[in-house]
Design an enzyme around this catalytic site. Structure first.
Site, PDB file in Angstrom:
ATOM      1  N   ASP A   1       0.821  -1.226   0.000  1.00  0.00           N
ATOM      2  CA  ASP A   1       0.000   0.000   0.000  1.00  0.00           C
ATOM      3  C   ASP A   1       0.849   1.268   0.000  1.00  0.00           C
ATOM      4  O   ASP A   1       0.429   2.305   0.505  1.00  0.00           O
ATOM      5  CB  ASP A   1      -0.955   0.045   1.217  1.00  0.00           C
TER       6      ASP A   1
ATOM      7  N   LYS B   1       2.353   2.100  -5.013  1.00  0.00           N
ATOM      8  CA  LYS B   1       3.022   1.540  -6.206  1.00  0.00           C
ATOM      9  C   LYS B   1       2.234   1.836  -7.472  1.00  0.00           C
ATOM     10  O   LYS B   1       2.804   2.148  -8.509  1.00  0.00           O
ATOM     11  CB  LYS B   1       3.192   0.019  -6.065  1.00  0.00           C
TER      12      LYS B   1
ATOM     13  N   GLY C   1      -4.004  -4.289  -4.721  1.00  0.00           N
ATOM     14  CA  GLY C   1      -5.013  -3.274  -5.026  1.00  0.00           C
ATOM     15  C   GLY C   1      -4.289  -1.987  -5.325  1.00  0.00           C
ATOM     16  O   GLY C   1      -3.871  -1.290  -4.422  1.00  0.00           O
ATOM     17  N   HIS C   2      -4.083  -1.712  -6.597  1.00  0.00           N
ATOM     18  CA  HIS C   2      -3.324  -0.528  -6.972  1.00  0.00           C
ATOM     19  C   HIS C   2      -4.271   0.572  -7.427  1.00  0.00           C
ATOM     20  O   HIS C   2      -5.064   0.382  -8.340  1.00  0.00           O
ATOM     21  CB  HIS C   2      -2.318  -0.864  -8.077  1.00  0.00           C
TER      22      HIS C   2
ATOM     23  N   GLN D   1       2.147  -6.075  -3.345  1.00  0.00           N
ATOM     24  CA  GLN D   1       2.402  -6.178  -1.892  1.00  0.00           C
ATOM     25  C   GLN D   1       3.720  -5.453  -1.555  1.00  0.00           C
ATOM     26  O   GLN D   1       4.030  -4.477  -2.199  1.00  0.00           O
ATOM     27  CB  GLN D   1       2.422  -7.641  -1.425  1.00  0.00           C
TER      28      GLN D   1
ATOM     29  N   ARG E   1     -10.182  -2.633   4.773  1.00  0.00           N
ATOM     30  CA  ARG E   1      -9.766  -2.680   6.178  1.00  0.00           C
ATOM     31  C   ARG E   1      -8.955  -1.439   6.561  1.00  0.00           C
ATOM     32  O   ARG E   1      -8.162  -0.954   5.746  1.00  0.00           O
ATOM     33  CB  ARG E   1      -8.874  -3.909   6.430  1.00  0.00           C
TER      34      ARG E   1
HETATM   35  P1  GDP Z   1      -0.351   0.317  -3.819  1.00  0.00           P
HETATM   36  O1  GDP Z   1      -1.003  -0.996  -3.595  1.00  0.00           O
HETATM   37  O2  GDP Z   1       1.066   0.337  -3.367  1.00  0.00           O
HETATM   38  O3  GDP Z   1      -0.543   0.842  -5.199  1.00  0.00           O
HETATM   39  O4  GDP Z   1      -1.059   1.337  -2.866  1.00  0.00           O
HETATM   40  P2  GDP Z   1      -2.620   1.599  -2.715  1.00  0.00           P
HETATM   41  O5  GDP Z   1      -3.215   1.974  -3.993  1.00  0.00           O
HETATM   42  O6  GDP Z   1      -3.259   0.497  -1.961  1.00  0.00           O
HETATM   43  O7  GDP Z   1      -2.589   2.804  -1.692  1.00  0.00           O
HETATM   44  C1  GDP Z   1      -2.048   3.984  -1.990  1.00  0.00           C
HETATM   45  C2  GDP Z   1      -3.133   5.043  -1.856  1.00  0.00           C
HETATM   46  O8  GDP Z   1      -2.531   6.274  -1.680  1.00  0.00           O
HETATM   47  C3  GDP Z   1      -4.012   5.179  -3.081  1.00  0.00           C
HETATM   48  O9  GDP Z   1      -5.293   5.570  -2.711  1.00  0.00           O
HETATM   49  C4  GDP Z   1      -3.316   6.307  -3.865  1.00  0.00           C
HETATM   50  O10 GDP Z   1      -4.199   7.022  -4.710  1.00  0.00           O
HETATM   51  C5  GDP Z   1      -2.844   7.167  -2.743  1.00  0.00           C
HETATM   52  N1  GDP Z   1      -1.604   7.909  -2.976  1.00  0.00           N
HETATM   53  C6  GDP Z   1      -0.521   7.543  -3.701  1.00  0.00           C
HETATM   54  N2  GDP Z   1       0.461   8.462  -3.573  1.00  0.00           N
HETATM   55  C7  GDP Z   1      -0.036   9.414  -2.737  1.00  0.00           C
HETATM   56  C8  GDP Z   1       0.503  10.618  -2.183  1.00  0.00           C
HETATM   57  O11 GDP Z   1       1.634  10.985  -2.423  1.00  0.00           O
HETATM   58  N3  GDP Z   1      -0.304  11.315  -1.331  1.00  0.00           N
HETATM   59  C9  GDP Z   1      -1.562  10.939  -1.014  1.00  0.00           C
HETATM   60  N4  GDP Z   1      -2.259  11.686  -0.174  1.00  0.00           N
HETATM   61  N5  GDP Z   1      -2.109   9.818  -1.508  1.00  0.00           N
HETATM   62  C10 GDP Z   1      -1.350   9.067  -2.344  1.00  0.00           C
END
Ligand code: GDP
Length: 436
Positions: free
Chosen positions: A12, A15, A39-40, A226, A308
């Site tokens: 999370d 990525k 979940g990206h 992950q 969650r």
């Molecule tokens: P991933 O699985 O690593 O892609 O991460 P997720 O998508 O689960 O969670 C990242 C969340 O943070 C998503 O809702 C993104 O839109 C958001 N996000 C990503 N970069 C940033 C940031 O620099 N600032 C903020 N506030 N949100 C971000």
């Protein structure tokens, strides 16, 4: 020239956003491990798209998105995702021209999902907190050589034989071990045939596609799912996922040789989160409850896959340094720096105390990690600033520059991207990994 993106924490980290950004430079974007437990989240022109299985490069025109052999593949979820991208007009042409699925990838079947649920709910063993999507049981079948691969979905006779054996064995477990209803072979087989038929235009030898691409020096982006600390071998076992999330997994998970990846970029938040159970040394849910809630609220720290609430803590530099080493990271992308804006101070963990002894490495045993007391360095917080006026690091608040320098000095690699919001434009790209 070829870049692997990995999560440097417990997932999370953002990525999806970074892969989406880097996809503009790549021709091929590859998912190489995990399944739809990822979940990206991508935000493009204010529009949010959550992808679980299809590589995050899909929103760019003219890219080839590959689902490689290391992924465990749920065809039902795949088509739901394809249909939803088509319905929201997000694709730039027919889906099968943009997406290829490895014939070697293992298939997630209904009995895998059921088994996952049984293992989480009905055993006396420690709960892992899985997403209950059947990922672990599908990998189990792969390793015990009972798995059904994507290529098998296109061969009815072989499929029937393999499914018959698998269902027989799983039913024995359901009936005698878990005491739950058995599964029926016929509907699973019929559904597999239908899915296989629809899947035909997508199925390919992904490894060969990549080998040819690399031979012709086409830029490839490997998209990890992950995070490092959830790696089956190098994470906080047993509270981990069932695949190799570290950069090395990109090679075995997509069938390319050493040297295929020239840069490994780790994504880390400016703080830390963890979903599910397992040790988390810098967690502040109890010690600094209000701060944890503030970060969770501002950072919208709720899982993209399960909804969650994520557990929250300060940045753990001991763990981040471990991620740098175990992945061979060459650069970091620091995300969510905006979430800590307006804080008077921020903390970073620089060492652990384990049973009264100061240690600087991550212990391999989860039981030890759970007993750790973190040592913190306290740094000044940074104020609000206008992202639009930022052209380079020198335009950032000096406290944020200090924070970034502190991280770089501690882990020994540069921060090459700073993210201060979910949108593509809320990004300061300091170095291009494709030209490093
Ligand atoms: P991933 O699985 O690593 O892609 O991460 P997720 O998508 O689960 O969670 C990242 C969340 O943070 C998503 O809702 C993104 O839109 C958001 N996000 C990503 N970069 C940033 C940031 O620099 N600032 C903020 N506030 N949100 C971000």
């Amino acid at each position: 020239m070829n870049v692997v993106i990995v999560g440097a924490q417990w997932g999370d980290e953002g990525k999806g956003k970074v892969v989406d950004l880097y996809s503009s430079k790549a021709e091929y974007i590859v998912r190489y491990q995990g399944g739809n437990n990822a979940g990206h989240t991508l935000v493009v022109n204010g529009k949010k798209t959550v992808l679980h299985l299809i590589p995050s490069g899909i929103l760019h025109p003219g890219k080839i998105c590959l689902i490689a052999n290391g992924v465990v593949f749920d065809p039902t979820v795949f088509f739901q995702e394809v249909d939803s991208l088509v319905a929201s007009d997000a694709l730039h042409g027919p889906a099968h021209e943009a997406i290829r699925v490895s014939d070697r990838a293992h298939v997630i079947l209904p009995y895998h999902r059921m088994l996952d649920k049984c293992r989480e709910e009905k055993t006396s063993q420690t709960k892992i907190g899985t997403t209950v999507r059947g990922i672990g049981p599908a990998y189990e079948d792969k390793v015990t050589r009972r798995g059904i691969r994507v290529g098998d979905l296109l061969r009815p006779e072989i499929l029937k034989l393999k499914l018959t054996q698998a269902v027989e064995e799983k039913n024995c477990l359901f009936e005698h071990h878990f005491g739950t209803p058995k599964v029926e072979l016929a509907p699973i087989y019929e559904e597999c045939l239908k899915l296989g038929e629809r899947l035909k235009p997508f199925v390919a030898d992904v490894s060969q596609i990549l080998i040819q691409a690399l031979k012709h020096k086409r830029p490839v982006l490997f998209e990890g799912a992950q995070g490092t600390l959830l790696d089956i071998d190098h994470g906080t076992y047993p509270f981990v996922t069932s695949s190799n999330t570290v950069a090395g997994g990109a090679l075995t998970g997509s069938g390319v040789g050493l040297g295929a990846a020239t840069q490994a970029i780790g994504i880390t938040k400016a703080y830390t989160t963890r979903v599910g159970v397992g040790p988390f040394p810098t967690e502040i849910e109890v010690t600094e409850k209000e701060t944890a809630e503030k970060i969770r609220k501002i950072g919208a720290e709720f899982g993209a896959t399960t909804g969650r609430a994520r557990r929250v803590g300060w940045l753990d530099l001991v763990a981040l340094k471990y991620a740098v080493e175990v992945n061979g990271l060459t650069g970091l992308a620091l995300t969510k720096a905006d979430v800590l804006r307006g804080f008077d101070f921020v903390k970073v963990c620089t060492a652990y105390s384990l049973g009264g002894t100061t240690i600087y490495e991550m212990p391999s045993r989860s039981e030890d990690l759970a007993r750790i007391e973190p040592f913190y360095e306290v740094l000044p917080g940074w104020h609000e600033y206008d992202t639009n006026s930022v052209q380079g690091v020198e335009d950032l608040p000096v406290e944020l520059q200090t924070y970034m320098k502190f991280i770089e000095n501690f882990v020994g690699i540069p921060i090459i991207l700073l993210s201060t919001g979910p949108g593509r434009e809320e990004t300061l790209q300091l170095q291009d990994p494709f030209s490093l």
